[in-house]
Structures are given as structure tokens and as C-alpha cells.
Design a protein around this motif. Structure first.
Motif, short mmCIF file in Angstrom:
data_model
loop_
_atom_site.label_atom_id
_atom_site.label_comp_id
_atom_site.label_asym_id
_atom_site.label_seq_id
_atom_site.Cartn_x
_atom_site.Cartn_y
_atom_site.Cartn_z
N GLY A 46 130.63 29.06 -57.05
CA GLY A 46 130.07 30.34 -57.49
C GLY A 46 129.42 31.09 -56.33
N LEU A 47 128.70 30.36 -55.48
CA LEU A 47 128.07 30.99 -54.32
C LEU A 47 129.11 31.52 -53.34
CD1 LEU A 47 125.17 28.44 -53.65
CD2 LEU A 47 124.95 30.79 -54.49
N VAL A 48 130.20 30.75 -53.13
CA VAL A 48 131.27 31.18 -52.22
C VAL A 48 131.92 32.46 -52.75
CG1 VAL A 48 133.56 30.58 -51.32
CG2 VAL A 48 131.71 28.90 -51.26
N LEU A 49 132.15 32.51 -54.06
CA LEU A 49 132.72 33.72 -54.66
C LEU A 49 131.81 34.92 -54.42
CD1 LEU A 49 134.87 35.03 -56.48
CD2 LEU A 49 133.48 34.37 -58.46
N TYR A 50 130.49 34.70 -54.58
CA TYR A 50 129.53 35.78 -54.31
C TYR A 50 129.58 36.20 -52.85
CZ TYR A 50 125.07 38.13 -53.61
OH TYR A 50 124.11 39.05 -53.26
N GLY A 51 129.69 35.21 -51.93
CA GLY A 51 129.76 35.51 -50.50
C GLY A 51 130.99 36.33 -50.14
N ILE A 52 132.11 36.03 -50.80
CA ILE A 52 133.35 36.77 -50.54
C ILE A 52 133.18 38.24 -50.94
CG2 ILE A 52 135.77 37.02 -51.26
CD1 ILE A 52 135.86 33.93 -51.49
N LYS A 53 132.52 38.46 -52.06
CA LYS A 53 132.31 39.83 -52.54
C LYS A 53 131.21 40.55 -51.76
CE LYS A 53 135.43 39.81 -55.72
NZ LYS A 53 136.61 40.70 -55.62
N LYS A 54 130.19 39.82 -51.38
CA LYS A 54 129.05 40.41 -50.68
C LYS A 54 129.42 40.85 -49.26
CE LYS A 54 124.55 41.22 -50.05
NZ LYS A 54 123.86 42.36 -50.67
N SER A 56 128.53 39.69 -46.37
CA SER A 56 127.34 39.77 -45.51
C SER A 56 127.22 38.48 -44.71
CB SER A 56 126.09 39.98 -46.36
OG SER A 56 124.93 39.64 -45.66
N LEU A 57 126.99 38.62 -43.41
CA LEU A 57 126.85 37.43 -42.56
C LEU A 57 125.63 36.62 -42.98
CD1 LEU A 57 127.87 35.83 -40.11
CD2 LEU A 57 126.37 37.22 -38.69
N ASN A 297 115.10 42.57 -44.24
CA ASN A 297 116.56 42.60 -44.12
C ASN A 297 117.00 42.36 -42.67
OD1 ASN A 297 116.92 43.08 -46.84
ND2 ASN A 297 116.99 45.31 -46.62
N ALA A 298 116.23 42.91 -41.72
CA ALA A 298 116.59 42.78 -40.31
C ALA A 298 116.41 41.35 -39.80
CB ALA A 298 115.75 43.74 -39.46
N ILE A 299 115.38 40.65 -40.30
CA ILE A 299 115.09 39.32 -39.75
C ILE A 299 115.67 38.18 -40.57
CG2 ILE A 299 112.94 40.18 -38.71
CD1 ILE A 299 111.42 38.62 -40.91
N ALA A 300 116.22 38.46 -41.75
CA ALA A 300 116.70 37.39 -42.63
C ALA A 300 117.74 36.52 -41.94
CB ALA A 300 117.27 37.99 -43.92
N GLY A 301 118.71 37.14 -41.30
CA GLY A 301 119.76 36.38 -40.63
C GLY A 301 119.23 35.53 -39.48
N PRO A 302 118.51 36.14 -38.52
CA PRO A 302 117.96 35.35 -37.41
C PRO A 302 117.04 34.22 -37.88
CG PRO A 302 117.85 37.69 -36.90
CD PRO A 302 118.31 37.58 -38.31
N VAL A 303 116.23 34.46 -38.91
CA VAL A 303 115.30 33.41 -39.38
C VAL A 303 116.08 32.25 -40.00
CG1 VAL A 303 113.50 32.89 -41.08
CG2 VAL A 303 113.32 34.93 -39.67
#
Length: 454
Positions: A46-54, A56-57, A297-303
Motif C-alpha cells: 500500500g505504501l509503495v502504491l502511494y509512493g508511485i502516485k506521490k 516524491s523523493l 517540507n524543505a528539511i524533511a528529505g535531508p533529515v
């Protein structure tokens, strides 16, 4: 299927898996192991399906962390072999750091030829760093004195592990370590502060030469910075794999059950870090007018990268790029972020204060408040420059124990969950440095969140 439907599917599958786990764990209903396994992997689907649609890195990095934890739990032998993927990712990231810092710092200083602003940013940054890290020290000391997590621990039986011998550092050693003697060696060793010192002096020197001599090097550094940001974008496509592999290895060789061990110490650190985040950093952000939602939003990925890899350095290139997009000028990002990696280790400073008092408590040593303050202020100096090395704080802790006559056996106890603690403190390091960069930009009246950074 639309994004909203994919998100709803992910929530439903995760909820089912969580409910079955809860019912089985508390013996409400005996759920077969195969059903638990199927529900967990259904939730991941389910999470992978959401990632495909989202698309977002950041979303994929977080999903990869969940997948990695599941692989580590279900297939630990496979997970142990995945460490090579996380090491590849870290190696590629580390190749970016030195040229990116050199190019952005030199261009930022010499390109604007405003040496007064460089000086202003320097003292403002150091002042902010020292004030915030000092508060972190006191929070760490207060937390461990409240919980007394080290009191009552018995001396363990003879152990066969060996910790590295770490000689105590003198003040001269600490000061000399800041300055490079060979820039190639500094790059090879990942000494961020030494690279910063070299780049700043080089940029000042370049700003002082004639324009016909300055322009070719300026064009070179500008082009190099742009190339390294594109290089970062390419490497970041591999981030979910590298991050997932790192989490898989951690769970595979430590097990999820490690969370139970030394829970009191672990909980003390996590609660202290949360108090620091919401009691210190959040009020600072609100006071200076940081747009909280955009900043998160800007720091979510790096963190999330820092959390999984336990290396602040791994998050640096993407953090710099995202802050520039947020509206912080490149010259400020390039100066404050790497400098903060040596002087603004909020999470590490808090952890070292907490851990050093824990060692004394476990050893049955009574320390007065004065002795505790001497130890933690010493740590504030000796912790500079360790951000790029996973679990380097363990070496600092050993050096402190040696300097103050503490036994090393309590450090063996910490070693068991150091990786879990490192995840939290490294994440806080990155959050603190990102916020510091925005604060300095606001202080310089150069933060424009509605514009693209430049």
C-alpha cells in the motif's frame, strides 16, 4: 488510481497490519505468524502504491525505511548483506561535499566581493551556534540528572570487546585540528571545518586580485557549483535504496528487540531532544518568522537521510539545495551550513552531555554541579568537527572518560544502542543547522521565501 485513493489504501493496509500486531502482542487474539507477515507486506505494498502516485523523493525515502526495517526483521541474513548499498550511497555523497563547499564558498565570497558581510555572517553564526549549543548542554545535563538512568547499574562481567584507545586532547590539539596543513588530506579525511577555512581564505584572496585574474576562477567556481548540484540530484535517485539498506542492516544485526534494552537511557535522550526541538528551536523559528510549513517540507528529505545513515554529511548537499530553493541566498547557505557542521552540533552536544554524566552515574562517581559543567563545556570544544563521521561521538566520549578519570565499561553499555541514539542526534544536528542558516539569512535581511534562492 488517484493520489487520494492511493493514500487511503495505504492508511487502510497499515492500520490492518498495526491492529493485528496489537491483538497478537497483547494476547487478545492469537494471530498466525503467516498472517502477521502477510499483513505487514500488504501494508508495504500500500505504501509503495502511494509512493508511485506521490512521485516524491522524500516519500520514497520514508517508504524505503519501512521496507528496510521489515527486511531486517524478517530476513536478517539478507539485510546484513545489504550494507554495501548504504556504503555506496555514503561514498557517493562524500565525493560531493568538498567540491560543493569549495565552489559555493569561493563564489559566494569573491563573487560579491563584500568581505564585510563575510565577517558579519561569521560572528553572527558563531554567536548563534554557541548560544544554542550551550542551551543543549544544559538540557542534556538536566535530563540525565532527572531520570538518573545510570544509577544502580552493576559492573558487567569481563567482556571481550575492545574499545579504541583515545588519548586525551589538549587545547592546542583542538585548535590546531581546525586549520588545514594539506587541503588534499583535509578532503580525503572529510574534515569539513578545514575545508571551510581553506575555502574562505581562498575566496578572500580571490576577491582581492584584479578583475581580469578573478573572473576566470569565478566562472570556474560558479560552473563547478552548478555541476555539483546536478551531481547531487543524480546521486539522490539512489537515496531510497541506500537509506533502506542502512535501516535493514541496523535492524538485521541489532533486532527490533534492541529497543527494549536500555530503554530508560534511550527514552531520556529522545525526550531531551524533543524538549530541545519544541522548547528551543521551534520558538526561535517562530520568533524570527520562519515559514514553518515550507521549512519542514524543505528539511524533511535531508533529515530522513540523516536519520537512516547516522551521518549529517550525507544530508548536506540536499539540505543546501533545498534551503536555496526555500529562499536563502547561496552565499549564506554555503557559509553557514558547513560552518554549523563543526560548531552547531545541537543533537551531538546534548547527547554527549547526557552520556558523560550517565557514565559517571553508572560508575558510582558523585559529581558536583561544578564538575558536571566542567565536563560538558570541555565536550562543547572537543565535539567540534565530528558531524561527518557516523558514531564519532563515541570516540569523543572515550576521550572525555580518559581525561576525567572515568572507567570505560559503562561505554560498553551505551555501545549496544548507540546506533539508535545516533539516528536521533544526527537528525537534530541537521534540523539545527538548517534553522541556523535561515536565522542568519533573516538577520542579514536576505531571506525571501517567495523567491528562488540565488
Amino acid at each position: 488510481m488517484k493520489l487520494k485513493q492511493a493514500g487511503f489504501t495505504a492508511v487502510i493496509t497499515v492500520s490492518i497490519a498495526a491492529l493485528l500486531l496489537f491483538l497478537d502482542h497483547y494476547n487478545i487474539i492469537a494471530v498466525p505468524a503467516i498472517a502477521l507477515l502477510f499483513s505487514r507486506w500488504l501494508a508495504i505494498a500500500g505504501l509503495v502504491l502511494y509512493g508511485i502516485k506521490k512521485k516524491s523523493l522524500t516519500a520514497w525515502i520514508l517508504i524505503a525505511m519501512v521496507i528496510g526495517a521489515e527486511i531486517g526483521h524478517d530476513y536478517p541474513d539478507v539485510a546484513m548483506k545489504l550494507q554495501v548499498l548504504s556504503k555506496i550511497f555514503l561514498k557517493m555523497i562524500k565525493t560531493i561535499v568538498a567540491p560543493l563547499l569549495f565552489a559555493t564558498l569561493v563564489y559566494g565570497i569573491a563573487g560579491h566581493a563584500d568581505l564585510k558581510q563575510v565577517g558579519r555572517m561569521g560572528w553572527k553564526s558563531i554567536l548563534y551556534f554557541e548560544l544554542v549549543t550551550t542551551v543543549a548542554l544544559f538540557i542534556g545535563v538536566a535530563a540525565i540528572n532527572i531520570t538518573k538512568a545510570g544509577v544502580g547499574i552493576k559492573v558487567p562481567p569481563a567482556h571481550h570487546e575492545e574499545l579504541p584507545e583515545v588519548p586525551p586532547q589538549s587545547a592546542n590539539d583542538i585548535i590546531l585540528h581546525i586549520f588545514p596543513e594539506n587541503i588534499a588530506k583535509s578532503v580525503a579525511d572529510g574534515q569539513i571545518l578545514q575545508i571551510v577555512i581553506f575555502s574562505v581564505v581562498f575566496g578572500i584572496g580571490l576577491a582581492m586580485v584584479r578583475e581580469d585574474k578573478r573572473l576566470p576562477m569565478l566562472h570556474f567556481t560558479e560552473s563547478l557549483a552548478e555541476v555539483m548540484f546536478k551531481f547531487t540530484n543524480i546521486v539522490m535517485y539512489f537515496a531510497p535504496i541506500g537509506v533502506g539498506a542502512a535501516i535493514a542492516y541496523t535492524v538485521g544485526h541489532m533486532g527490533l528487540g534492541i529497543l527494549v534494552n536500555l530503554f530508560q537511557l534511550l527514552a531520556t535522550l529522545y525526550v531531551a531532544l524533543l524538549v530541545f526541538l519544541f522548547g528551543i528551536l521551534l520558538p526561535i523559528a517562530l520568533f524570527v518568522g520562519v515559514p514553518i510549513r515550507k521549512f519542514i517540507n524543505a528539511i524533511a528529505g535531508p533529515v530522513s537521510i540523516a536519520f537512516a545513515t547516522t551521518s549529517s554529511e550525507a544530508a548536506l548537499p540536499r539540505a543546501m539545495e533545498n534551503l536555496e530553493k526555500l529562499g536563502v541566498p547561496r552565499k549564506i547557505v554555503a557559509f553557514v551550513m558547513p560552518t554549523g557542521y563543526s560548531f552547531n552540533l545541537d543533537g551531538t552536544t546534548l547527547y554527549l552531555a547526557l552520556a558523560s554524566i550517565f557514565v559517571a552515574q553508572a560508575a558510582g562517581m558523585h559529581l558536583s554541579l561544578g564538575h558536571q559543567l566542567i565536563i560538558v563545556f570541555t565536550l562543547m570544544l572537543t565535539s567540534k568537527g565530528v558531524a561527518g563521521v557516523p558514531r564519532a561521538s563515541l570516540v569523543i566520549l572515550l576521550g572525555t572518560a580518559s581525561s576525567f578519570g572515568m572507567p570505560t565499561w559503562p561505554i560498553f553499555i551505551i555501545l549496544g544502542i548507540d546506533e539508535l541514539m545516533d539516528m536521533a542526534r544526527t537528525s537534530v544536528n541537521v534540523i539545527g543547522n538548517c534553522l541556523a542558516t535561515v536565522v542568519v539569512a533573516k538577520w542579514e535581511n536576505e531571506f525571501h521565501p517567495e523567491e528562488e534562492g540565488g
